[in-house]
Design a protein around this motif. Structure first.
Motif, PDB file in Angstrom:
ATOM      1  N   UNK A   1      70.161 114.326  43.689  1.00 34.56           N
ATOM      2  CA  UNK A   1      68.882 113.153  43.249  1.00 34.56           C
ATOM      3  C   UNK A   1      69.035 111.262  43.109  1.00 34.56           C
ATOM      4  N   UNK A   2      70.067 111.775  41.732  1.00 30.07           N
ATOM      5  CA  UNK A   2      70.150 110.733  41.141  1.00 30.07           C
ATOM      6  C   UNK A   2      71.140 109.799  41.906  1.00 30.07           C
ATOM      7  N   UNK A   3      72.086 110.297  41.725  1.00 27.54           N
ATOM      8  CA  UNK A   3      73.773 109.733  42.782  1.00 27.54           C
ATOM      9  C   UNK A   3      72.787 109.029  44.160  1.00 27.54           C
ATOM     10  N   UNK A   4      72.223 109.771  44.605  1.00 35.32           N
ATOM     11  CA  UNK A   4      71.938 108.786  45.452  1.00 35.32           C
ATOM     12  C   UNK A   4      70.492 107.645  45.412  1.00 35.32           C
ATOM     13  N   UNK A   5      69.530 107.646  44.509  1.00 36.44           N
ATOM     14  CA  UNK A   5      68.699 106.851  44.167  1.00 36.44           C
ATOM     15  C   UNK A   5      69.541 105.517  43.052  1.00 36.44           C
ATOM     16  N   UNK A   6      71.295 106.055  43.342  1.00 31.28           N
ATOM     17  CA  UNK A   6      71.606 104.801  42.318  1.00 31.28           C
ATOM     18  C   UNK A   6      72.120 104.787  43.783  1.00 31.28           C
ATOM     19  N   UNK A   7      72.250 104.822  44.341  1.00 33.07           N
ATOM     20  CA  UNK A   7      73.299 104.477  46.084  1.00 33.07           C
ATOM     21  C   UNK A   7      72.212 103.906  46.576  1.00 33.07           C
ATOM     22  N   UNK A   8      70.639 104.281  46.842  1.00 33.12           N
ATOM     23  CA  UNK A   8      69.781 103.518  47.471  1.00 33.12           C
ATOM     24  C   UNK A   8      68.470 103.131  46.511  1.00 33.12           C
ATOM     25  N   UNK A   9      68.272 101.755  46.046  1.00 34.14           N
ATOM     26  CA  UNK A   9      67.848 101.710  44.689  1.00 34.14           C
ATOM     27  C   UNK A   9      66.202 101.449  44.984  1.00 34.14           C
ATOM     28  N   UNK A  10      65.764 101.412  46.407  1.00 33.39           N
ATOM     29  CA  UNK A  10      65.213 100.862  46.645  1.00 33.39           C
ATOM     30  C   UNK A  10      64.300 101.490  47.329  1.00 33.39           C
ATOM     31  N   UNK A  11      65.009 102.996  47.707  1.00 34.29           N
ATOM     32  CA  UNK A  11      64.436 103.998  48.764  1.00 34.29           C
ATOM     33  C   UNK A  11      63.839 104.675  47.575  1.00 34.29           C
ATOM     34  N   UNK A  12      62.253 105.654  48.378  1.00 38.07           N
ATOM     35  CA  UNK A  12      61.590 106.359  47.448  1.00 38.07           C
ATOM     36  C   UNK A  12      63.021 107.916  47.585  1.00 38.07           C
ATOM     37  N   UNK A  13      62.957 108.964  46.114  1.00 38.91           N
ATOM     38  CA  UNK A  13      63.741 109.755  46.318  1.00 38.91           C
ATOM     39  C   UNK A  13      63.373 111.194  46.101  1.00 38.91           C
TER      40      UNK A  13
ATOM     41  N   UNK B   1      78.980 109.375  53.752  1.00 36.20           N
ATOM     42  CA  UNK B   1      78.748 109.009  55.593  1.00 36.20           C
ATOM     43  C   UNK B   1      77.295 108.702  56.031  1.00 36.20           C
ATOM     44  N   UNK B   2      76.272 108.975  54.515  1.00 36.32           N
ATOM     45  CA  UNK B   2      74.884 108.393  54.945  1.00 36.32           C
ATOM     46  C   UNK B   2      74.465 106.733  54.331  1.00 36.32           C
ATOM     47  N   UNK B   3      75.524 106.724  53.368  1.00 36.42           N
ATOM     48  CA  UNK B   3      75.335 105.243  53.136  1.00 36.42           C
ATOM     49  C   UNK B   3      75.879 104.251  54.352  1.00 36.42           C
ATOM     50  N   UNK B   4      77.182 104.174  55.012  1.00 40.41           N
ATOM     51  CA  UNK B   4      77.491 104.057  56.204  1.00 40.41           C
ATOM     52  C   UNK B   4      76.623 104.030  57.299  1.00 40.41           C
ATOM     53  N   UNK B   5      75.728 105.318  57.414  1.00 47.38           N
ATOM     54  CA  UNK B   5      75.168 105.447  58.342  1.00 47.38           C
ATOM     55  C   UNK B   5      73.756 105.174  58.415  1.00 47.38           C
ATOM     56  N   UNK B   6      73.135 105.268  57.738  1.00 49.37           N
ATOM     57  CA  UNK B   6      72.074 104.939  57.307  1.00 49.37           C
ATOM     58  C   UNK B   6      71.907 104.358  55.787  1.00 49.37           C
ATOM     59  N   UNK B   7      72.003 102.461  55.826  1.00 49.16           N
ATOM     60  CA  UNK B   7      72.345 101.934  54.692  1.00 49.16           C
ATOM     61  C   UNK B   7      70.551 101.287  54.619  1.00 49.16           C
ATOM     62  N   UNK B   8      70.470 101.067  55.355  1.00 47.52           N
ATOM     63  CA  UNK B   8      68.434 101.051  54.662  1.00 47.52           C
ATOM     64  C   UNK B   8      67.433 102.086  54.543  1.00 47.52           C
ATOM     65  N   UNK B   9      67.850 102.959  54.202  1.00 49.03           N
ATOM     66  CA  UNK B   9      67.244 104.715  54.340  1.00 49.03           C
ATOM     67  C   UNK B   9      65.802 104.049  53.134  1.00 49.03           C
TER      68      UNK B   9
END
Length: 191
Positions: free
Chosen positions: A35-47, A8-16
């Motif tokens: 945190x690692x899973x999220x970092x993989x999904x948003x490689x350019x985001x600061x996590x 849901x987060x990736x669909x709603x905030x793809x450019x976080x």
């Protein structure tokens, strides 16, 4: 549940650009993994990931295997044997080590009360060894993580409390002139 929330987060905030992962009590144990899973999904985001009140649990391959089996880890969306091996070898601190090895850019933090009554209870109930004070066990886990080259900031308060993120004390607790709210804000900002 987490897989659905991340989808849901990736669909709603793809450019976080900034993502903060947190959990309390048992929910804080998998913070490094998520945190690692999220970092993989948003490689350019600061996590950044913050665990609230689970820093003292020592390593035990028997207890880890029982917990991981009862939690159904092998059926989880993120299943990878390396995560299981990390927990079996290094306890829950191994999750920070594994996540940090996969992505050194994640900022990790941990909050604990130095005499947390709930952690003390569950350590005893699980038959885990309690070597030294709870704070010494927390420090040993932090040394294990940092010894593996993963930065882990921690904020500890004196007392027997358990979890603080949903407490009114979150805004007023202070150590050495730094409030917990300021410290969490700095962690989230990558400072």
């Amino acid at each position: 549940n987490v897989a659905s929330a991340i989808d849901w987060m990736q669909e709603t905030y793809p450019d976080a650009a900034e993502i903060f992962v947190t959990g309390m009590s048992a929910g804080s144990i998998p913070v490094p993994l998520y945190s690692q899973v999220v970092a993989e999904r948003w490689p350019s985001a600061r996590v950044a990931g913050l665990g609230d009140s689970s820093g003292a649990y020592p390593a035990s391959d028997v207890v880890a295997a029982e917990l991981l089996a009862s939690w159904g880890l092998e059926d989880a969306f993120y299943y990878d044997p390396a995560w299981v091996e990390a927990v079996q070898a290094q306890g829950f601190a191994g999750l920070f080590v594994e996540a940090g090895a996969r992505n050194a850019d994640i900022d990790f933090g941990r909050f604990d009360y130095d005499s947390d009554g709930v952690q003390t209870f569950f350590i005893a109930l699980s038959g885990l060894p309690q070597e030294g004070s709870l704070r010494q066990m927390m420090d040993a886990n932090e040394a294990l993580v940092e010894g593996a080259g993963v930065a882990l900031s921690d904020y500890a308060l004196e007392g027997f409390g358990h979890t603080i993120l949903s407490s009114g004390d979150f805004l007023t607790s202070e150590v050495d002139g730094i409030t917990l709210a300021e410290w969490v804000g700095a962690l989230a900002a990558g400072e």
